[in-house]
Design a protein around this motif. Structure first.
Motif, mmCIF file in Angstrom:
data_model
loop_
_atom_site.group_PDB
_atom_site.id
_atom_site.type_symbol
_atom_site.label_atom_id
_atom_site.label_comp_id
_atom_site.label_asym_id
_atom_site.label_seq_id
_atom_site.Cartn_x
_atom_site.Cartn_y
_atom_site.Cartn_z
ATOM 1 N N SER A 20 0.816 -1.218 0.000
ATOM 2 C CA SER A 20 0.000 0.000 0.000
ATOM 3 C C SER A 20 0.846 1.263 0.000
ATOM 4 N N LEU A 21 1.996 1.226 0.656
ATOM 5 C CA LEU A 21 2.874 2.398 0.681
ATOM 6 C C LEU A 21 3.316 2.772 -0.732
ATOM 7 N N PHE A 22 3.692 1.785 -1.508
ATOM 8 C CA PHE A 22 4.162 2.050 -2.873
ATOM 9 C C PHE A 22 2.998 2.388 -3.804
ATOM 10 N N LEU A 23 1.874 1.721 -3.624
ATOM 11 C CA LEU A 23 0.707 2.012 -4.448
ATOM 12 C C LEU A 23 0.168 3.410 -4.153
ATOM 13 N N PHE A 24 0.200 3.806 -2.884
ATOM 14 C CA PHE A 24 -0.246 5.152 -2.538
ATOM 15 C C PHE A 24 0.679 6.203 -3.150
ATOM 16 N N TYR A 25 1.965 5.928 -3.157
ATOM 17 C CA TYR A 25 2.920 6.830 -3.798
ATOM 18 C C TYR A 25 2.553 7.036 -5.266
ATOM 19 N N ALA A 26 2.214 5.929 -5.942
ATOM 20 C CA ALA A 26 1.825 6.029 -7.350
ATOM 21 C C ALA A 26 0.552 6.841 -7.520
ATOM 22 N N LEU A 27 -0.410 6.643 -6.625
ATOM 23 C CA LEU A 27 -1.658 7.420 -6.691
ATOM 24 C C LEU A 27 -1.403 8.897 -6.429
ATOM 25 N N ALA A 28 -0.652 9.189 -5.351
ATOM 26 C CA ALA A 28 -0.433 10.576 -4.961
ATOM 27 C C ALA A 28 0.313 11.350 -6.036
ATOM 28 N N LYS A 29 1.257 10.698 -6.724
ATOM 29 C CA LYS A 29 1.989 11.377 -7.799
ATOM 30 C C LYS A 29 1.065 11.811 -8.933
ATOM 31 N N ARG A 30 -0.028 11.096 -9.118
ATOM 32 C CA ARG A 30 -0.965 11.422 -10.189
ATOM 33 C C ARG A 30 -1.860 12.608 -9.822
ATOM 34 N N CYS A 31 -1.987 12.902 -8.547
ATOM 35 C CA CYS A 31 -2.971 13.899 -8.105
ATOM 36 C C CYS A 31 -2.358 15.130 -7.448
ATOM 37 N N LEU A 32 -1.129 15.036 -6.964
ATOM 38 C CA LEU A 32 -0.559 16.098 -6.144
ATOM 39 C C LEU A 32 0.721 16.644 -6.753
ATOM 40 N N SER A 33 1.029 17.879 -6.394
ATOM 41 C CA SER A 33 2.292 18.488 -6.807
ATOM 42 C C SER A 33 3.427 17.935 -5.958
ATOM 43 N N ALA A 34 4.652 18.193 -6.387
ATOM 44 C CA ALA A 34 5.819 17.660 -5.685
ATOM 45 C C ALA A 34 5.924 18.187 -4.260
ATOM 46 N N ARG A 35 5.458 19.405 -4.030
ATOM 47 C CA ARG A 35 5.579 19.974 -2.680
ATOM 48 C C ARG A 35 4.562 19.389 -1.704
ATOM 49 N N VAL A 36 3.451 18.822 -2.222
ATOM 50 C CA VAL A 36 2.430 18.216 -1.353
ATOM 51 C C VAL A 36 2.718 16.740 -1.111
ATOM 52 N N LEU B 83 -5.769 2.613 -9.532
ATOM 53 C CA LEU B 83 -4.687 2.841 -10.492
ATOM 54 C C LEU B 83 -4.971 2.149 -11.824
ATOM 55 N N ILE B 84 -5.561 0.963 -11.770
ATOM 56 C CA ILE B 84 -5.904 0.259 -13.003
ATOM 57 C C ILE B 84 -6.916 1.060 -13.811
ATOM 58 N N VAL B 85 -7.991 1.538 -13.149
ATOM 59 C CA VAL B 85 -9.024 2.292 -13.853
ATOM 60 C C VAL B 85 -8.452 3.567 -14.450
ATOM 61 N N VAL B 86 -7.688 4.311 -13.655
ATOM 62 C CA VAL B 86 -7.152 5.587 -14.121
ATOM 63 C C VAL B 86 -6.145 5.374 -15.247
ATOM 64 N N HIS B 87 -5.284 4.371 -15.097
ATOM 65 C CA HIS B 87 -4.300 4.099 -16.152
ATOM 66 C C HIS B 87 -4.999 3.725 -17.454
ATOM 67 N N LYS C 84 -4.219 6.535 -24.838
ATOM 68 C CA LYS C 84 -4.680 7.182 -26.068
ATOM 69 C C LYS C 84 -5.523 6.224 -26.907
ATOM 70 N N SER C 85 -5.098 4.988 -26.961
ATOM 71 C CA SER C 85 -5.851 3.950 -27.677
ATOM 72 C C SER C 85 -5.894 2.704 -26.797
ATOM 73 N N ILE C 86 -7.080 2.122 -26.695
ATOM 74 C CA ILE C 86 -7.250 0.930 -25.877
ATOM 75 C C ILE C 86 -7.461 -0.255 -26.811
ATOM 76 N N PHE C 87 -6.501 -1.181 -26.789
ATOM 77 C CA PHE C 87 -6.545 -2.326 -27.693
ATOM 78 C C PHE C 87 -7.319 -3.482 -27.060
ATOM 79 N N LEU C 88 -7.708 -4.416 -27.895
ATOM 80 C CA LEU C 88 -8.472 -5.565 -27.416
ATOM 81 C C LEU C 88 -7.702 -6.342 -26.358
ATOM 82 N N SER C 89 -6.397 -6.451 -26.524
ATOM 83 C CA SER C 89 -5.585 -7.161 -25.528
ATOM 84 C C SER C 89 -5.615 -6.452 -24.181
#
Length: 515
Positions: free
Chosen positions: A107-123, A159-163, A168-173
């Motif tokens: 969860s620590l690493f997954l939260f880091y990935a989430l927070a990077k998508r939503c917050l600035s570097a200073r937050v 993260l799966i949903v947002v990614h 740009k293009s979502i393939f069948l695979s």
């Protein structure tokens, strides 16, 4: 804290180079350390853990697909991993808590990935610092329950949903891969459906507003696989639980559901406000500080990034909607999985408050606000370096009794410690005829607390022990001092206390009732 405040000063950047890059990892490392310390303490299973552990230990893999005993419920995927752990590593606390620990660390690493998508570097350091030290997240990373894995799976699902939605293009695979991932997660976490449904609906809405019709078709194709998985999961495993009226009644009484449609609005305010107390874990005065920061964070993201705000709030809104419909309780640890999404908004708001105060020459006030926000999480996490949290230490109590009991001694287990004792009984060679489980407390009939009928039952049960030396084992005794007091008072009338052994949340007393 001074270093963090300097990094947040208006007009200044985070420390350059290696320091800027290392600061998030320092926070993650601290969170990792706190979780490992608590796990390493190897505390005894407490009552709620023991009831689930008995199901895991005493059932086969296939039997774990059936409704559990002792009014327990857990995702089948979680149960299977737990069963596999004890099959491979042995039946002990470390094995049972290994998956929750792994989930807490992930969860620590997954939260880091989430927070990077939503917050600035200073937050980002503020968000990571909070997430690393929140007491509930540390505690449940070493609890034989599914709540830590709920957090990790909720983060992974988001993260799966947002990614997927940002491709740009979502393939069948990709549709097949992400569809399969989401479908599997549903079997490992009950509340992940609210993350998938809430964020999934939000991504469709965002794509619609942006006139991305082709993307919507690809997203809906992926989400349909999730829906099919949930339908199968519900039909096979959740339907029996949904018919349990006792659970619905219990959660209405505890505030998990609104009592009636007339109380929906006040219930919403109560439920959201209580969230900052439990499960986030802030004491009530400091919960207000976190709530204020959340409000500022909402306003900030509404102005800067409404898409991110919608994606963060959608799991919360979906869960609240389910609670209003009395399908899932918005209650304490059951909504721990929402902690990451709320923490991001708290961090954003706290930094905004600091900046606004500093812009008016009141940087000390902004610093005080940050200090109040971090005070309790940092204090409780730091205390683990001195002594881990203990809860109901029945294991050393049972061991003491085993080492000191004499032939002919009876063992009487106070009924609230029944399931803990039964879990450890096999380890110490006890068979059911070697001990007596005390009489039931009748709470299911006359409510919580000591009634006169219960008192009479306790006295009659204890009177049958006369004529022997008796070890009385107590556990799960928080908030029942009236019951334990009555038991001890009756025993003092019947004989003499000759020994006692105490540990946090559990103890044993030896009485000579032979006279």
């Amino acid at each position: 804290m001074n270093f963090l405040l300097r990094s947040l000063s208006p007009g200044q950047r985070l420390p350059a180079g290696a320091v800027r890059q290392s600061l998030p990892w320092v926070m993650i490392s601290a969170g990792l350390l706190f979780r490992l310390i608590q796990y390493g303490a190897n505390r005894s299973l407490w009552a709620d853990e023991a009831t689930l552990a008995l199901n895991i230990v005493n059932r086969s893999f296939s039997e774990l697909m059936q409704p559990l005993d002792y009014q327990q419920a857990a995702p089948v995927g979680f149960l299977m991993v737990e069963k596999l752990a004890i099959e491979l590593l042995g039946n002990h606390e470390y094995a049972l808590r290994l998956f929750p620990l792994a989930s807490g660390i992930a969860s620590l690493f997954l939260f880091y990935a989430l927070a990077k998508r939503c917050l600035s570097a200073r937050v980002l350091p503020v968000a990571l610092g909070l997430f690393a030290t929140l007491p509930s997240l540390i505690y449940f990373s070493s609890e034989v329950k599914q709540y830590a894995s709920d957090v990790a799976i909720a983060l992974l699902a988001w993260l799966i949903v947002v990614h997927l939605s940002r491709q740009k293009s979502i393939f069948l695979s990709q549709i097949g891969l992400y569809g399969l991932l989401g479908a599997v997660l549903i079997w490992f976490s009950h509340p992940v459906v609210f993350v998938l449904a809430g964020t999934g609906l939000s991504t469709v809405l965002i794509s619609w507003v942006n006139h991305q019709r082709t993307r919507i078709k690809s997203l809906l194709a992926t989400y349909s696989l999730w829906a099919l998985s949930f339908i199968a999961f519900y039909a096979l495993l959740l339907a029996p639980l949904s018919s349990r009226d006792d659970l619905t009644t219990s959660f209405v009484g505890h505030g998990g559901f609104p009592a009636s449609p007339l109380y929906i609005i006040p219930w919403l305010f109560f439920a959201v406000g209580k969230f900052f107390y439990k499960p986030l874990g802030f004491p009530i005065p400091l919960a207000v500080v976190a709530l204020v920061a959340f409000g500022f964070g909402y306003r900030s993201l509404y102005q800067k990034n409404r898409s991110a705000l919608l994606l963060l709030l959608s799991p919360v809104l979906a869960t609240l909607a389910a609670a209003i419909l009395q399908q899932y309780p918005f209650h304490q640890r059951l909504v721990l999985f929402l902690t990451p999404f709320v923490t991001v908004l708290i961090a954003e708001g706290a930094v905004q408050i600091y900046h606004k105060a500093s812009a008016k020459g009141l940087s000390w006030l902004g610093g005080l606000f940050l200090a109040l926000l971090f005070a309790y999480p940092v204090m409780t996490a730091g205390a683990l370096l001195v002594e881990p949290n203990w809860r109901e230490e029945i294991r050393p109590v049972i061991q003491y009794v085993e080492e000191h009991r004499q032939p002919g001694d009876l063992i009487y287990v106070y009924q609230r410690g029944e399931y803990q004792f039964k879990y450890y009984a096999q380890r110490y060679g006890y068979s059911p005829e070697d001990y007596i489980i005390g009489v039931d407390d009748l709470d299911s009939e006359d409510g919580y607390g000591l009634s006169e009928q219960e008192a009479q039952r306790y006295r009659a049960d204890l009177d049958q022990l006369q004529g022997s030396r008796v070890w009385i084992i107590f556990s799960h005794i928080a908030q029942v001092a009236d019951e334990t007091g009555l038991v001890e008072a009756r025993l003092n009338q019947l004989g003499d206390r000759i020994d006692g052994f105490y540990r946090p949340g559990a103890y044993a007393l030896l009485y000579d009732l032979s006279q």
